[in-house]
Design an enzyme around this catalytic site. Structure first.
Site, PDB file in Angstrom:
ATOM      1  N   HIS A 151      50.022 -66.283  23.843  1.00 50.08           N
ATOM      2  CA  HIS A 151      50.270 -67.238  24.926  1.00 50.08           C
ATOM      3  C   HIS A 151      50.837 -66.600  26.193  1.00 50.08           C
ATOM      4  CE1 HIS A 151      48.527 -70.280  22.609  1.00 50.08           C
ATOM      5  NE2 HIS A 151      49.331 -70.047  21.598  1.00 50.08           N
ATOM      6  N   THR A 173      44.908 -72.942  15.706  1.00 50.20           N
ATOM      7  CA  THR A 173      44.270 -72.817  14.399  1.00 50.20           C
ATOM      8  C   THR A 173      44.763 -73.933  13.482  1.00 50.20           C
ATOM      9  OG1 THR A 173      44.337 -70.451  14.816  1.00 50.20           O
ATOM     10  CG2 THR A 173      43.672 -71.138  12.619  1.00 50.20           C
ATOM     11  N   ASN A 201      53.440 -62.900  17.866  1.00 46.22           N
ATOM     12  CA  ASN A 201      52.105 -63.221  18.394  1.00 46.22           C
ATOM     13  C   ASN A 201      52.211 -63.412  19.915  1.00 46.22           C
ATOM     14  OD1 ASN A 201      49.936 -64.859  19.346  1.00 46.22           O
ATOM     15  ND2 ASN A 201      49.387 -65.334  17.247  1.00 46.22           N
ATOM     16  N   GLU A 221      48.139 -65.196   4.250  1.00 47.68           N
ATOM     17  CA  GLU A 221      49.159 -65.753   5.135  1.00 47.68           C
ATOM     18  C   GLU A 221      49.139 -67.268   4.941  1.00 47.68           C
ATOM     19  OE1 GLU A 221      49.522 -64.298   9.150  1.00 47.68           O
ATOM     20  OE2 GLU A 221      50.294 -66.234   9.837  1.00 47.68           O
ATOM     21  N   HIS A 251      45.195 -62.853  18.605  1.00 48.05           N
ATOM     22  CA  HIS A 251      43.981 -63.529  18.151  1.00 48.05           C
ATOM     23  C   HIS A 251      42.932 -63.462  19.259  1.00 48.05           C
ATOM     24  CE1 HIS A 251      42.210 -67.587  16.440  1.00 48.05           C
ATOM     25  NE2 HIS A 251      41.308 -66.627  16.496  1.00 48.05           N
ATOM     26  N   GLU A 293      43.979 -61.086  14.570  1.00 54.03           N
ATOM     27  CA  GLU A 293      43.466 -62.353  14.018  1.00 54.03           C
ATOM     28  C   GLU A 293      42.041 -62.550  14.505  1.00 54.03           C
ATOM     29  OE1 GLU A 293      45.792 -65.726  14.941  1.00 54.03           O
ATOM     30  OE2 GLU A 293      47.596 -64.871  14.092  1.00 54.03           O
ATOM     31  N   HIS A 344      52.791 -70.120  11.628  1.00 49.25           N
ATOM     32  CA  HIS A 344      52.229 -71.204  12.432  1.00 49.25           C
ATOM     33  C   HIS A 344      53.268 -72.295  12.647  1.00 49.25           C
ATOM     34  CE1 HIS A 344      49.460 -73.827  14.489  1.00 49.25           C
ATOM     35  NE2 HIS A 344      48.645 -72.802  14.549  1.00 49.25           N
ATOM     36  N   ARG A 348      39.905 -67.538  25.246  1.00 51.22           N
ATOM     37  CA  ARG A 348      40.765 -68.416  26.064  1.00 51.22           C
ATOM     38  C   ARG A 348      42.119 -67.783  26.376  1.00 51.22           C
ATOM     39  NH1 ARG A 348      42.178 -73.113  21.682  1.00 51.22           N
ATOM     40  NH2 ARG A 348      39.923 -73.199  21.564  1.00 51.22           N
ATOM     41  N   ARG A 367      39.897 -64.882  20.358  1.00 53.56           N
ATOM     42  CA  ARG A 367      39.046 -66.031  20.029  1.00 53.56           C
ATOM     43  C   ARG A 367      37.653 -65.829  20.598  1.00 53.56           C
ATOM     44  NH1 ARG A 367      42.415 -70.675  18.294  1.00 53.56           N
ATOM     45  NH2 ARG A 367      40.443 -71.751  18.148  1.00 53.56           N
TER      46      ARG A 367
HETATM   47  N1  PXP Z   1      49.510 -66.889  12.080  1.00 55.44           N
HETATM   48  C1  PXP Z   1      48.232 -67.234  12.331  1.00 55.44           C
HETATM   49  C2  PXP Z   1      47.186 -66.826  11.358  1.00 55.44           C
HETATM   50  C3  PXP Z   1      47.887 -67.941  13.511  1.00 55.44           C
HETATM   51  O1  PXP Z   1      46.611 -68.276  13.741  1.00 55.44           O
HETATM   52  C4  PXP Z   1      48.896 -68.236  14.449  1.00 55.44           C
HETATM   53  C5  PXP Z   1      48.544 -68.921  15.719  1.00 55.44           C
HETATM   54  O2  PXP Z   1      47.695 -68.143  16.458  1.00 55.44           O
HETATM   55  C6  PXP Z   1      50.212 -67.839  14.141  1.00 55.44           C
HETATM   56  C7  PXP Z   1      50.490 -67.191  12.949  1.00 55.44           C
HETATM   57  C8  PXP Z   1      51.337 -68.103  15.082  1.00 55.44           C
HETATM   58  O3  PXP Z   1      51.512 -69.474  15.231  1.00 55.44           O
HETATM   59  P1  PXP Z   1      52.463 -70.009  16.383  1.00 55.44           P
HETATM   60  O4  PXP Z   1      51.908 -69.525  17.657  1.00 55.44           O
HETATM   61  O5  PXP Z   1      52.410 -71.480  16.204  1.00 55.44           O
HETATM   62  O6  PXP Z   1      53.829 -69.430  16.109  1.00 55.44           O
END
Ligand code: PXP
Length: 258
Positions: A15, A106, A12, A156, A48, A75, A200, A54, A50
Site C-alpha cells: 500500500h 485477497t 507487506n 499461511e 503482491h 505473493e 490478513h 494496481r 497483482r
Molecule cells: N498475507 C497475504 C497472503 C495477503 O494476501 C495479504 C494482503 O495482501 C497479507 C498477508 C497482508 O494483509 P493486510 O494488508 O491486511 O495486513
C-alpha cells in the site's frame, strides 16, 4: 516440527505503492519503506504483484530482490505470467493467493482442494526453482491436508474472518470461534509437518492472540501498518507491532513451561 519460539514479522509494503500510484511518479517508494521496515525489526518483506498491477509494479519486485537483504515473500496468483516472473527473480518464498480483478483485497484463501490440478505444476515449478512455496488458505484442516498432498512446505492461514469479527465485537462469540479455527488449524499444520504462517487484516488490537499461537512461525502484516505510518511513522508502527508480537509470544511460552 518444533514449537516456534521466535515469531517472524513480514511487512507487506503493497500500500506504499498504492499511494505512489495514486499520482504516478516514484513517491512514496515501496523499496525505501521496505528498508525502513527492516531497520525497525521486520524479518522479511512481502509484496503482491497483482495481475492488474494496481499497487506493486514489476520493477518494484526487481528492486526488492536486488536491494533488500532480507527474504522477499512474493505473493502471486498461480498463473503462467506470475510463474515466469517468480522464476526470473527467484525470491526466497512465493505465497500463492487467489486473485479476482474485482476484489478490493485477497478475500478468502485458495481453494486448494478444487484447484489441486492447477496448483500442482505451479508448486512443482516454483520448488524446482528453489523458491519456498506457501499456500494462502482458510484455517480449514482439509486445505492443509491438500497442501501436504501438493508438497507445499508452508501454509499461511487467512486471519481476515477473525479480524472482521473482532472489529464488530471484540469479545463476541464469533470472534472467539474464528480465533479457535486458527488455533485448531495451526495445531493441525504442526501435526502434519507444515510450517504455519498467518496474516490478513491484523492490527495492534488483533495481533496478540494470533502471535500467542506458538506453532505459528511468521505473521505477514501490511495495510494496518502503512495506515498507522501516516500518524506516527513506519518505524514506530513496525516497532510497536514487533513488541506486541514478542510480548504475546513470550507470555504464551511462559505459560507453556510453567
Ligand atoms: N498475507 C497475504 C497472503 C495477503 O494476501 C495479504 C494482503 O495482501 C497479507 C498477508 C497482508 O494483509 P493486510 O494488508 O491486511 O495486513
Amino acid at each position: 516440527m518444533a514449537t516456534q519460539r521466535r515469531l517472524r514479522l513480514g511487512v507487506n509494503i503493497d500500500h506504499v505503492a498504492t499511494i505512489r500510484n495514486a499520482r504516478g511518479g516514484r513517491h512514496p517508494d515501496p523499496v525505501r519503506a521496505a528498508r525502513l521496515a527492516v531497520q525497525a525489526g521486520a524479518d522479511g518483506i512481502t509484496a503482491h504483484l497483482r495481475e492488474d498491477r494496481r499497487h506493486i509494479a514489476d520493477d518494484d519486485i526487481a528492486r526488492l530482490v536486488r536491494e533488500i537483504d532480507r527474504p522477499l515473500n512474493f505473493e502471486m496468483a498461480a498463473t503462467a505470467e506470475m510463474l515466469r516472473i517468480a522464476c526470473t527473480h527467484r525470491p526466497h518464498a512465493a505465497c500463492l493467493v487467489p486473485e479476482r480483478r474485482e476484489e478490493r483485497t485477497t478475500e478468502g484463501g485458495l481453494d486448494v482442494v478444487r484447484g489441486f490440478a492447477t496448483l500442482k505444476p505451479v508448486v512443482a515449478e516454483l520448488t524446482q526453482a528453489g523458491i519456498r512455496v506457501s499456500l494462502f488458505v482458510e484455517p480449514d484442516p482439509a486445505a492443509l491436508d491438500a497442501a501436504v498432498a501438493l508438497s507445499a512446505p508452508v501454509v499461511e492461514l487467512h486471519t481476515g474472518a477473525y479480524c472482521h469479527a473482532h472489529l464488530e465485537d471484540p469479545a463476541g462469540a464469533r470472534t472467539a470461534r474464528e480465533l479457535d479455527r486458527i488455533v485448531a488449524a495451526a495445531a493441525h499444520a504442526e501435526r502434519i509437518g507444515l510450517e504455519c504462517h498467518a496474516g490478513h487484516g491484523l492490527t495492534f488490537d488483533t495481533v496478540g492472540p494470533v502471535a500467542a499461537i506458538v506453532s505459528i512461525a511468521e505473521l505477514n502484516i501490511g495495510h494496518f501498518l502503512i495506515g498507522e505510518a501516516i500518524f506516527g511513522g513506519l518505524d514506530s508502527a513496525v516497532r510497536r507491532m514487533r513488541a506486541l508480537m514478542d510480548q504475546a509470544r513470550s507470555a504464551a511460552l511462559g505459560q507453556r513451561s510453567a
